[in-house]
Design a protein around this motif. Structure first.
Motif, PDB file in Angstrom:
ATOM      1  N   PHE A  26     -42.329  31.045  19.840  1.00 24.24           N
ATOM      2  CA  PHE A  26     -43.538  30.980  18.092  1.00 24.24           C
ATOM      3  C   PHE A  26     -44.030  31.434  18.000  1.00 24.24           C
ATOM      4  CE2 PHE A  26     -47.756  28.352  17.227  1.00 24.24           C
ATOM      5  CZ  PHE A  26     -46.403  27.946  16.251  1.00 24.24           C
ATOM      6  N   SER A  27     -44.718  32.060  19.176  1.00 17.51           N
ATOM      7  CA  SER A  27     -45.898  33.595  18.954  1.00 17.51           C
ATOM      8  C   SER A  27     -45.412  34.594  18.035  1.00 17.51           C
ATOM      9  CB  SER A  27     -46.522  33.764  20.341  1.00 17.51           C
ATOM     10  OG  SER A  27     -46.960  32.861  20.752  1.00 17.51           O
ATOM     11  N   PHE A  28     -44.282  35.490  18.841  1.00 17.57           N
ATOM     12  CA  PHE A  28     -44.238  36.240  18.247  1.00 17.57           C
ATOM     13  C   PHE A  28     -43.665  36.571  16.562  1.00 17.57           C
ATOM     14  CE2 PHE A  28     -45.204  37.221  22.275  1.00 17.57           C
ATOM     15  CZ  PHE A  28     -46.494  37.269  22.081  1.00 17.57           C
ATOM     16  N   ARG A  29     -42.025  35.139  16.544  1.00 16.96           N
ATOM     17  CA  ARG A  29     -41.163  35.573  15.993  1.00 16.96           C
ATOM     18  C   ARG A  29     -41.762  34.576  14.752  1.00 16.96           C
ATOM     19  NH1 ARG A  29     -38.653  40.601  15.052  1.00 16.96           N
ATOM     20  NH2 ARG A  29     -39.674  41.529  16.733  1.00 16.96           N
ATOM     21  N   ALA A  30     -41.739  33.191  14.884  1.00 20.78           N
ATOM     22  CA  ALA A  30     -41.577  32.480  13.768  1.00 20.78           C
ATOM     23  C   ALA A  30     -42.961  32.138  13.339  1.00 20.78           C
ATOM     24  CB  ALA A  30     -41.650  30.773  14.716  1.00 20.78           C
ATOM     25  N   LEU A  31     -42.625  32.702  11.749  1.00 15.33           N
ATOM     26  CA  LEU A  31     -43.969  32.622  11.543  1.00 15.33           C
ATOM     27  C   LEU A  31     -43.210  31.861   9.634  1.00 15.33           C
ATOM     28  CD1 LEU A  31     -43.354  36.059  11.855  1.00 15.33           C
ATOM     29  CD2 LEU A  31     -45.347  35.857  10.154  1.00 15.33           C
ATOM     30  N   GLY A  32     -42.142  30.670  10.387  1.00 13.83           N
ATOM     31  CA  GLY A  32     -42.026  30.073   9.033  1.00 13.83           C
ATOM     32  C   GLY A  32     -42.811  28.312   9.645  1.00 13.83           C
ATOM     33  N   SER A  33     -43.617  28.267  10.175  1.00 10.93           N
ATOM     34  CA  SER A  33     -44.309  27.208  10.937  1.00 10.93           C
ATOM     35  C   SER A  33     -45.758  27.147  10.334  1.00 10.93           C
ATOM     36  CB  SER A  33     -44.751  27.075  12.548  1.00 10.93           C
ATOM     37  OG  SER A  33     -45.014  26.098  13.166  1.00 10.93           O
ATOM     38  N   MET A  34     -46.072  25.365  10.064  1.00 10.97           N
ATOM     39  CA  MET A  34     -47.490  25.679   9.729  1.00 10.97           C
ATOM     40  C   MET A  34     -48.437  25.113  10.844  1.00 10.97           C
ATOM     41  SD  MET A  34     -46.981  22.991   5.776  1.00 10.97           S
ATOM     42  CE  MET A  34     -47.237  24.727   4.579  1.00 10.97           C
ATOM     43  N   CYS A  35     -47.930  25.433  12.017  1.00 11.60           N
ATOM     44  CA  CYS A  35     -48.558  25.070  13.175  1.00 11.60           C
ATOM     45  C   CYS A  35     -49.182  26.119  14.214  1.00 11.60           C
ATOM     46  CB  CYS A  35     -47.978  24.176  14.037  1.00 11.60           C
ATOM     47  SG  CYS A  35     -47.882  22.073  13.493  1.00 11.60           S
ATOM     48  N   LYS A 228     -52.280  21.541  11.823  1.00  5.22           N
ATOM     49  CA  LYS A 228     -51.821  22.604  10.702  1.00  5.22           C
ATOM     50  C   LYS A 228     -53.182  23.941  10.460  1.00  5.22           C
ATOM     51  CE  LYS A 228     -48.625  19.962   7.772  1.00  5.22           C
ATOM     52  NZ  LYS A 228     -48.247  18.710   8.537  1.00  5.22           N
ATOM     53  N   MET A 229     -54.265  23.405   9.453  1.00  2.00           N
ATOM     54  CA  MET A 229     -54.604  24.719   9.348  1.00  2.00           C
ATOM     55  C   MET A 229     -56.276  24.376  10.329  1.00  2.00           C
ATOM     56  SD  MET A 229     -54.281  27.517   8.793  1.00  2.00           S
ATOM     57  CE  MET A 229     -55.825  28.291   7.842  1.00  2.00           C
ATOM     58  N   GLY A 230     -56.248  23.041  11.064  1.00  4.78           N
ATOM     59  CA  GLY A 230     -57.753  23.040  11.683  1.00  4.78           C
ATOM     60  C   GLY A 230     -57.520  23.657  13.120  1.00  4.78           C
ATOM     61  N   LEU A 231     -55.977  24.288  13.997  1.00  2.00           N
ATOM     62  CA  LEU A 231     -56.085  25.171  14.894  1.00  2.00           C
ATOM     63  C   LEU A 231     -56.384  24.199  15.965  1.00  2.00           C
ATOM     64  CD1 LEU A 231     -57.072  27.264  13.264  1.00  2.00           C
ATOM     65  CD2 LEU A 231     -57.654  28.369  15.138  1.00  2.00           C
ATOM     66  N   ALA A 232     -55.608  22.656  15.359  1.00  3.55           N
ATOM     67  CA  ALA A 232     -55.584  22.065  17.250  1.00  3.55           C
ATOM     68  C   ALA A 232     -54.509  21.402  17.659  1.00  3.55           C
ATOM     69  CB  ALA A 232     -56.145  20.150  15.896  1.00  3.55           C
ATOM     70  N   PRO A 233     -53.952  20.770  18.816  1.00  9.11           N
ATOM     71  CA  PRO A 233     -52.341  20.499  19.532  1.00  9.11           C
ATOM     72  C   PRO A 233     -52.438  19.447  18.312  1.00  9.11           C
ATOM     73  CG  PRO A 233     -54.778  20.781  21.313  1.00  9.11           C
ATOM     74  CD  PRO A 233     -55.305  20.698  19.858  1.00  9.11           C
TER      75      PRO A 233
END
Ligand code: 0PR
Length: 393
Positions: A26-35, A228-233
């Motif tokens: 998720f951290s390095f290669r998943a650039l398709g996520s809105m989370c 999403k863009m609120g940086l929340a879990p």
């Protein structure tokens, strides 16, 4: 399930190994996520609220108060600190609750959605027995308001506008939709699940941002997702209504609760405290300044990506991004082939029929985007040679 329980440290070690792989991917290669990756402090705050059930607010009074504060903050961002709302599981639930209120209030059975709307509206319509009328988009990927106008009938329960579409981050002309809603006396719901925590800060940063929130009198409710863009879990979605009247028709009283009977307008009964304590803490710790800075950094990454795409003959942007979502395609390849190649190179982007979507999130870095650009260019050329070793991401 095994008959006998196992040693906790062994089970946790195995769990850590499994989760670590997901987090890495998720951290390095998943650039398709809105989370995004939640800020570490929000994880601590989440754990502090983990026992809480705001579905029983008479018992969990502190967390129930925090939820009100969170809603007031979100309402403040969206030009209505007096908005009535709740923290739900995400944008899907928020959109369902909004259409539930619109249907019950109007007692009508059709909803007009932009062709760009999220799949959750189709789920909501299915659950609520509503007929969907799909309004096409114009060349700029926003809804054709004239079509919406022509489609309003005596049966229209609601019209929908999206502020930050799933595929491209486009913002529908909410001001025009609002005027239309007032003129025709129909319910207008705005899905700002992603854009709701981007647009207010973009405006403060000096970007030209169209009105999209409760400042417009026709807007009855807004979806805005802290996860999403609120940086929340996860799970932390938000649904806000202009005034209490709107939710009366979906309010149910549960009389037997330990903390005393209450009326609520949520789908679920038991509701987790963790997302609320996490969002409350984030808002206090970051403040507007912190969120503004996060949005600024995401927009810088967006600009870096956009410039790289524009400089390459093989690549094409779908539209100039309004927010940190980029749509790209390869000029001489089908989207399918382009997507296949990017996946072979180890990238997890989102496939849409017309393009690949890249969401630039706070946990992404400049190096990562430069690496992505290099691979987008490689994948878009005809001479692309399949790497012999498939990258294991
Ligand atoms: N409204 C809009 C505009 C959305 O884009 C989404 C989801 C929703 C509502 C629904 O929100 P929930 O998923 O919270 O119910 N958009 C994301 C998307 O489709 C959902 C997502 C997030 C998918 C992370 C994958 C992922 O890794 O991209």
């Amino acid at each position: 399930m095994n008959e006998k329980g196992e040693r906790p440290s062994k089970v946790l070690e195995e769990l850590a190994r499994i989760i670590e792989e997901d987090v890495k991917r998720f951290s390095f290669r998943a650039l398709g996520s809105m989370c995004c990756r939640p800020l570490p402090i929000s994880k601590i705050a989440y754990l502090m609220g983990i026992e809480g059930n705001v579905g029983d607010p008479g018992v969990w009074r502190g967390i129930a108060r925090l939820e009100k504060e969170v809603i007031r903050c979100l309402g403040g961002l969206l030009s209505n600190p007096k908005a009535v709302g709740v923290i739900v599981s995400g944008g899907t639930e928020a959109n369902i609750v909004a259409l539930w209120a619109a249907r019950n209030k109007s007692k009508k059975r059709e909803v007009i959605v932009p062709a760009s709307c999220h799949i959750s509206f189709y789920k909501a319509a299915d659950l609520l027995g509503l007929k969907i009328v799909r309004a096409p988009l114009k060349g700029d990927f926003t809804v054709d308001v004239d079509y919406v106008r022509r489609s309003i009938t005596r049966n229209t329960a609601a019209i929908i506008g999206v502020a930050g579409t799933t595929a491209l981050g486009a913002v529908d002309p909410i001001e025009e939709l609002s005027e239309l809603a007032l003129e025709k006396d129909v319910y207008l719901h705005v899905d700002a699940a992603f854009g709701g925590m981007v647009l207010p800060f973009l405006r403060e940063l000096g970007y030209k941002v169209p009105e999209f929130d409760f400042k417009l009198e026709g807007v009855c409710s807004i979806t805005v997702d802290p996860h999403k863009m609120g940086l929340a879990p996860i799970p932390a979605g938000g649904i806000l209504f202009r005034e209490h009247d709107i939710v009366e028709s979906i309010a149910f009283r549960t009389p037997y609760l330990a903390g005393g009977g209450v009326k609520s307008f949520t789908i679920t009964g038991t509701r987790p405290g963790g997302p609320i304590t996490a969002v409350w803490t984030l808002m206090r710790v970051l403040g507007k300044e912190g969120y503004r800075e996060i949005v600024r950094e995401c927009m810088e990454l967006t600009e870096l990506l956009v410039e790289g795409i524009e400089q390459d003959d093989h690549l094409e942007l779908l539209m100039r991004p309004v927010m940190n979502i980029v749509g790209v395609k390869a000029r001489r390849l089908s989207v399918r082939e382009f997507s296949k190649r990017m996946r072979r190179l180890g990238w997890l982007l989102s496939d849409f029929p017309t393009h690949l979507r890249i969401v630039l999130m706070p946990h992404h870095t400049e190096d990562l985007i430069n690496e992505l650009l290099r691979d987008l260019k490689v994948a878009a050329t005809k001479e692309f040679v399949k790497p012999r070793v498939t990258l294991n991401v």
